[in-house]
Design a protein around this motif. Structure first.
Motif, PDB file in Angstrom:
ATOM      1  N   LYS A 176       0.850  -1.196   0.000  1.00 56.69           N
ATOM      2  CA  LYS A 176       0.000   0.000   0.000  1.00 56.69           C
ATOM      3  C   LYS A 176       0.881   1.240   0.000  1.00 56.69           C
ATOM      4  N   LEU A 177       0.567   2.161  -0.915  1.00 59.46           N
ATOM      5  CA  LEU A 177       1.274   3.425  -1.040  1.00 59.46           C
ATOM      6  C   LEU A 177       0.237   4.532  -1.071  1.00 59.46           C
ATOM      7  N   THR A 178       0.423   5.556  -0.226  1.00 59.27           N
ATOM      8  CA  THR A 178      -0.456   6.715  -0.236  1.00 59.27           C
ATOM      9  C   THR A 178       0.347   7.914  -0.701  1.00 59.27           C
ATOM     10  N   ILE A 179      -0.220   8.667  -1.646  1.00 59.58           N
ATOM     11  CA  ILE A 179       0.419   9.873  -2.160  1.00 59.58           C
ATOM     12  C   ILE A 179      -0.544  11.028  -1.934  1.00 59.58           C
ATOM     13  N   ILE A 180      -0.052  12.054  -1.265  1.00 59.93           N
ATOM     14  CA  ILE A 180      -0.855  13.261  -1.053  1.00 59.93           C
ATOM     15  C   ILE A 180      -0.203  14.383  -1.852  1.00 59.93           C
ATOM     16  N   ILE A 181      -0.994  14.977  -2.754  1.00 58.44           N
ATOM     17  CA  ILE A 181      -0.517  16.108  -3.543  1.00 58.44           C
ATOM     18  C   ILE A 181      -1.157  17.361  -2.949  1.00 58.44           C
ATOM     19  N   HIS A 182      -0.323  18.191  -2.345  1.00 59.41           N
ATOM     20  CA  HIS A 182      -0.801  19.424  -1.718  1.00 59.41           C
ATOM     21  C   HIS A 182      -1.008  20.492  -2.784  1.00 59.41           C
ATOM     22  N   ASP A 183      -1.939  21.389  -2.529  1.00 58.83           N
ATOM     23  CA  ASP A 183      -2.225  22.477  -3.469  1.00 58.83           C
ATOM     24  C   ASP A 183      -1.002  23.367  -3.702  1.00 58.83           C
ATOM     25  N   ASP A 184      -0.057  23.406  -2.754  1.00 60.63           N
ATOM     26  CA  ASP A 184       1.145  24.238  -2.925  1.00 60.63           C
ATOM     27  C   ASP A 184       2.241  23.521  -3.731  1.00 60.63           C
ATOM     28  N   GLY A 185       1.944  22.274  -4.220  1.00 54.70           N
ATOM     29  CA  GLY A 185       2.892  21.549  -5.063  1.00 54.70           C
ATOM     30  C   GLY A 185       3.678  20.474  -4.336  1.00 54.70           C
ATOM     31  N   ARG A 186       3.677  20.495  -3.009  1.00 54.37           N
ATOM     32  CA  ARG A 186       4.389  19.451  -2.268  1.00 54.37           C
ATOM     33  C   ARG A 186       3.717  18.101  -2.465  1.00 54.37           C
ATOM     34  N   ARG A 187       4.523  17.046  -2.409  1.00 53.16           N
ATOM     35  CA  ARG A 187       4.000  15.689  -2.453  1.00 53.16           C
ATOM     36  C   ARG A 187       4.524  14.931  -1.243  1.00 53.16           C
ATOM     37  N   GLU A 188       3.645  14.180  -0.617  1.00 54.25           N
ATOM     38  CA  GLU A 188       4.038  13.298   0.474  1.00 54.25           C
ATOM     39  C   GLU A 188       3.688  11.876   0.053  1.00 54.25           C
ATOM     40  N   MET A 189       4.624  10.969   0.271  1.00 53.59           N
ATOM     41  CA  MET A 189       4.379   9.565  -0.056  1.00 53.59           C
ATOM     42  C   MET A 189       4.598   8.739   1.206  1.00 53.59           C
TER      43      MET A 189
END
Length: 164
Positions: free
Chosen positions: A24-37
């Motif tokens: 399982k991999l979760t990717i969050i794309i923030h509105d400011d361009g940051r990505r968290e995986m």
């Protein structure tokens, strides 16, 4: 692979990817361009075991690498190793293949194609080296076959349709 997409109001979007191997991999794309995986433990899919944060430029560069733009890998199913006219190929048994549930002996692989199954690697990573005729083929297993090009075409047909 299973993908779930969720809007995160005021934050961005969340993508949860469940891979064929069960990871399982979760990717969050923030509105400011940051990505968290976030990568999760197989035994406890609610516990993150690693996390990485990328800015927009880093994320785009990493996506180019993963997407094969900077390097095009040879897919496992298509790897061929030439050995004086002999070729070793790897075949992943898709769930719809007619050979699933049949033994190597029932399929008469060697007699019908001239190819030899030299190994079978199960979905759970159990390895059968030089399997006998009693080995039953299962979904998502990888079948390693040696033979000439014509033999490989015939075994591909046998595995997918259950006939030659």
């Amino acid at each position: 692979m299973n993908l779930k997409e969720t809007d995160l109001p005021g934050i961005g979007k969340k993508f949860v990817v469940q891979t064929r191997s069960g990871e399982k991999l979760t990717i969050i794309i923030h509105d400011d361009g940051r990505r968290e995986m976030y990568h999760y433990d197989n035994d406890n899919p609610d516990d993150s075991i690693s996390m990485i944060s990328l800015d927009d430029d880093e994320a785009r560069y990493v996506s180019a690498i993963i997407g094969g733009i900077t390097y095009q890998p040879t897919a496992l199913e298509n790897i061929e190793v030439a050995l004086g006219g002999l070729i070793i190929e790897w075949y992943r048994l898709e769930p719809n293949y007619k050979a699933i549930g049949k033994t190597i002996g029932e399929l008469r692989v060697r007699q019908r194609s001239g190819a030899t199954i030299i190994a079978v690697i199960e979905k759970n990573h159990t390895k059968h080296v030089n399997p006998g005729p009693d080995l039953m083929l299962t979904a998502d297993a990888t079948v390693v076959v040696i033979g000439e090009r014509l033999h490989q075409q015939q075994i591909r047909q046998i595995l997918s349709s259950g006939s030659g």
